[in-house]
Design a protein around this motif. Structure first.
Motif, short mmCIF file in Angstrom:
data_model
loop_
_atom_site.label_atom_id
_atom_site.label_comp_id
_atom_site.label_asym_id
_atom_site.label_seq_id
_atom_site.Cartn_x
_atom_site.Cartn_y
_atom_site.Cartn_z
N ASN A 1 0.84 -1.20 0.00
CA ASN A 1 0.00 0.00 0.00
C ASN A 1 0.87 1.24 0.00
O ASN A 1 1.88 1.31 0.73
CB ASN A 1 -0.90 -0.04 1.25
CG ASN A 1 -1.61 1.27 1.49
OD1 ASN A 1 -1.10 2.13 2.19
ND2 ASN A 1 -2.77 1.43 0.89
N HIS A 2 0.52 2.24 -0.79
CA HIS A 2 1.36 3.43 -1.00
C HIS A 2 1.70 4.12 0.33
O HIS A 2 2.87 4.37 0.62
CB HIS A 2 0.62 4.39 -1.93
CG HIS A 2 1.42 5.58 -2.35
ND1 HIS A 2 1.92 5.75 -3.61
CD2 HIS A 2 1.82 6.69 -1.66
CE1 HIS A 2 2.58 6.89 -3.70
NE2 HIS A 2 2.52 7.50 -2.52
N HIS A 3 0.70 4.41 1.13
CA HIS A 3 0.98 5.14 2.37
C HIS A 3 1.66 4.26 3.41
O HIS A 3 2.47 4.73 4.20
CB HIS A 3 -0.31 5.76 2.93
CG HIS A 3 -0.53 7.15 2.42
ND1 HIS A 3 -0.84 8.21 3.23
CD2 HIS A 3 -0.44 7.66 1.16
CE1 HIS A 3 -0.96 9.31 2.50
NE2 HIS A 3 -0.74 9.00 1.24
N ILE B 1 1.88 12.51 4.79
CA ILE B 1 1.13 13.52 4.01
C ILE B 1 1.80 13.64 2.64
O ILE B 1 3.00 13.94 2.56
CB ILE B 1 1.12 14.91 4.69
CG1 ILE B 1 0.72 14.82 6.17
CG2 ILE B 1 0.16 15.84 3.94
CD1 ILE B 1 0.77 16.15 6.90
N ASP B 2 1.05 13.39 1.59
CA ASP B 2 1.61 13.56 0.25
C ASP B 2 0.53 14.11 -0.69
O ASP B 2 -0.51 14.58 -0.21
CB ASP B 2 2.22 12.24 -0.27
CG ASP B 2 1.20 11.12 -0.46
OD1 ASP B 2 0.00 11.36 -0.22
OD2 ASP B 2 1.61 10.01 -0.85
N ALA B 3 0.79 14.07 -1.98
CA ALA B 3 -0.23 14.51 -2.94
C ALA B 3 -1.35 13.47 -2.97
O ALA B 3 -2.51 13.77 -2.70
CB ALA B 3 0.38 14.70 -4.31
N ILE B 4 -0.98 12.23 -3.28
CA ILE B 4 -1.97 11.15 -3.33
C ILE B 4 -1.25 9.81 -3.49
O ILE B 4 -0.23 9.72 -4.18
CB ILE B 4 -2.95 11.38 -4.51
CG1 ILE B 4 -4.07 10.37 -4.43
CG2 ILE B 4 -2.27 11.36 -5.84
CD1 ILE B 4 -5.22 10.72 -5.34
N GLY B 5 -1.80 8.79 -2.83
CA GLY B 5 -1.31 7.43 -3.04
C GLY B 5 -2.27 6.73 -3.98
O GLY B 5 -2.52 7.21 -5.08
N SER C 1 3.84 2.03 2.65
CA SER C 1 5.26 2.02 2.24
C SER C 1 5.96 3.27 2.76
O SER C 1 7.10 3.21 3.23
CB SER C 1 5.38 1.94 0.72
OG SER C 1 4.92 0.70 0.24
N HIS C 2 5.27 4.42 2.69
CA HIS C 2 5.85 5.63 3.28
C HIS C 2 6.09 5.41 4.78
O HIS C 2 7.15 5.75 5.32
CB HIS C 2 4.87 6.81 3.14
CG HIS C 2 4.94 7.52 1.82
ND1 HIS C 2 6.10 8.04 1.29
CD2 HIS C 2 3.96 7.86 0.94
CE1 HIS C 2 5.83 8.63 0.14
NE2 HIS C 2 4.54 8.53 -0.10
N ALA C 3 5.07 4.86 5.46
CA ALA C 3 5.16 4.68 6.91
C ALA C 3 6.31 3.75 7.29
O ALA C 3 7.08 4.03 8.22
CB ALA C 3 3.84 4.13 7.45
N GLY D 1 9.81 11.17 0.33
CA GLY D 1 8.86 11.14 -0.78
C GLY D 1 8.74 9.75 -1.38
O GLY D 1 9.18 8.74 -0.80
N ASP D 2 8.17 9.68 -2.58
CA ASP D 2 7.87 8.38 -3.18
C ASP D 2 9.13 7.56 -3.48
O ASP D 2 9.08 6.32 -3.42
CB ASP D 2 7.06 8.56 -4.46
CG ASP D 2 5.60 8.87 -4.16
OD1 ASP D 2 5.24 8.92 -2.97
OD2 ASP D 2 4.84 9.08 -5.11
N ALA D 3 10.24 8.21 -3.81
CA ALA D 3 11.47 7.44 -4.05
C ALA D 3 11.86 6.65 -2.80
O ALA D 3 12.28 5.49 -2.89
CB ALA D 3 12.61 8.38 -4.46
FE LIG Z 1 3.48 9.36 -1.89
#
Ligand SMILES: [Fe+2]
Length: 518
Positions: free
Chosen positions: A141-143, A164-168, A145-147, A320-322
């Motif tokens: 899951n995108h968020h 907090i980002d633009a969108i996952g 993965s950030h976590a 960020g996403d990277a």
């Molecule tokens: Fe993101």
């Protein structure tokens, strides 16, 4: 022969459908030994890859753009494959988000479906071009993965995680409770989520585009511009924030307003929204430790007040996403990652050229350095840096003549950690200020105009006694001059990403006539 212990690895997770405080993630574990896990974040912007070994070391983390020379390159570059896989058996690939969910959201938002990118397998075939095709794959899951990128690299055993980002896929902000179970496995519980289209990141990117800058890339320029304006349009922007800003705000939004006032207003509104979220996260009472991730965590101006909500703060240097390439691999690894610094990319071998850099700084005041492993994350931290003597009124113009960037933007100082408090008022909370993630007031702005912004702040990078090349350089510089800091900006040819290898450094030398030491 020694037998390696068999460990359990999380190979996926699902989010419950409830949009509620009780929403859970359900990790799925397998029992096996994985030598190397490859995490991938690619397909949309700033493609990256991370490899974690069975001991939890990050053996590689790098950005595609550094190889292709295209800023924020969305696709993996083949030259990375050799670097991240050499001599290593990759036996699992973790992808940082869930393509079919993203496609559903794109359909909902009127962008249509890309049928060739519905499954992770399709996306990875596109990105890897048939390489590693026999390696098992998991989707995350995108968020989350950030976590995971933040929590599992943090010094904490328990933390509230804010993303907090633009969108996952659908989420634009999430709050998590993260901790390790008695077996040391990372556990994440979703406490709260904000779904598309309500997004602080999309709002800030829309304003970035309105100001004629590249969204999802040049938000940092808006942040620098904000100091020059007045937040005269806060009320208008608060109304705007209720809209779906995925398609931008259009060039006719506030047509007669000064750019700096638009930037100042957007920064003020973004800060209000970020702090509301931090208050909400604090109110869960799960932990006084904050892990903060997502592209919005790069807003070093907003970050100065995070210590008002949490006692200790950690932001991974590539939030960020990277950085989610690391987060995807970390979820499969499932345990604390041994994170020591951000020097994780391409290596330029040889000892750090301390004496040569000092000589150039004393002679010319400006010089380049390209040595050791490249930085993972958007900031040059001393291994791919243009360095200068920060003292005196003329140095900013001289560095700007090379960088050719907007005059209103200041440069950042890199300072010995033990001297930092003497020169800067460093905001409380950050457990590590090594990564240029927060601003503090400069106590002597007239002595150091090149590294002080119009609002009196500096984007601080401290260097502790960690044996790094930049540490030894600063010690030598201090011994020679009595000044414990240098101006540090990224070493890049205008319009290109940071220098990656020695050939790039040679091109920089030829273009600008500035020596780059290796
Ligand atoms: Fe993101």
């Amino acid at each position: 022969m020694d037998k390696e212990p068999i460990q359990s690895y999380c190979v996926g997770n699902t989010l419950s459908p409830q949009v509620a405080r009780t929403a859970q993630t359900r990790p799925v574990y397998i029992q096996m030994k994985l030598e190397h896990i490859l995490g991938i974040s690619a397909g949309y912007h700033d493609a990256a890859a991370t490899v974690i070994n069975s001991a939890g070391d990050i053996v590689y983390a790098g950005h595609s753009e550094r190889y292709s020379k295209r800023k924020n390159d969305a696709d993996l570059h083949k030259d990375m494959f050799w670097e991240f896989s050499r001599g290593r058996h990759i036996d699992h690939i973790a992808y940082y988000e869930t393509p079919w969910k993203k496609q559903l959201r794109q359909l909902y938002s009127g962008q249509g479906i890309e049928w060739s990118r519905i499954t992770t397998g399709q996306v990875l075939r596109e990105q890897l071009g048939g390489y590693f095709s026999s390696v098992p794959v998991s989707t995350h899951n995108h968020h989350r993965s950030h976590a995971a990128a933040g929590f599992q690299t943090s010094p904490f055993d328990r933390a509230t995680v804010v993303v907090i980002d633009a969108i996952g896929e659908w989420d634009c902000a999430t709050i998590w409770a993260a901790e390790y179970d008695p077996q040391g496995r990372a556990q994440y519980r979703l406490l709260w989520r904000q779904r598309y289209p309500h997004s602080i990141g999309l709002f800030y990117s829309a304003i970035t585009e309105r100001l004629g800058l590249r969204p999802l890339d040049e938000e940092y320029i808006v942040m620098g511009m904000a100091g020059w304006g007045e937040p005269a349009y806060v009320d208008t922007m608060q109304i705007l924030l209720q809209e779906n800003l995925h398609a931008g705000v259009g060039h006719m939004f506030l047509p007669t307003a000064k750019d700096a006032d638009i930037a100042a207003s957007a920064q003020a509104v973004a800060e209000q929204e970020i702090y509301k979220l931090m208050q909400r996260a604090q109110a869960f009472g799960f932990s006084t430790n904050l892990v903060y991730q997502g592209g919005v965590a790069l807003n070093c101006l907003a970050n100065r007040k995070l210590g008002q909500y949490f006692e200790k703060v950690w932001i991974m240097p590539c939030p960020g996403d990277a950085g989610s390439s690391l987060g995807a691999a970390a979820q499969v690894y499932g345990r604390k990652i041994r994170f020591t610094n951000a020097f994780l990319g391409t290596e330029i071998s040889g000892a750090y050229p301390v004496d040569a850099v000092i000589h150039s700084l004393l002679t010319d005041k400006i010089t380049g350095v390209a040595s050791g492993r490249a930085e993972f994350g958007p900031r040059a931290l001393g291994n791919r840096s243009l360095l200068a003597d920060p003292r005196g009124p003329d140095i900013k113009d001289r560095v700007n003549a090379i960088k050719q960037r907007q005059q209103f933007r200041p440069f950042a100082p890199v300072v010995l950690s033990e001297a930092a408090a003497e020169y800067f008022d460093i905001p409380p909370g950050f457990v590590d200020t090594s990564y240029m993630q927060v601003v503090g007031q400069c106590r002597y702005p007239t002595m150091f105009p090149a590294i002080t912004h119009i609002d009196g702040t500096s984007r601080i990078q401290t260097v502790s006694n960690d044996g790094s090349g930049i540490r030894r350089l600063l010690e030598a510089w201090y011994a020679r001059t009595g000044c414990p800091m240098l101006l540090n900006t990224s070493l890049n040819i205008r319009g290109e990403p940071m220098v990656n290898n020695r050939a790039d450094a040679d091109r920089f030398e030829q273009r600008y006539g500035v020596q780059v030491h290796s």
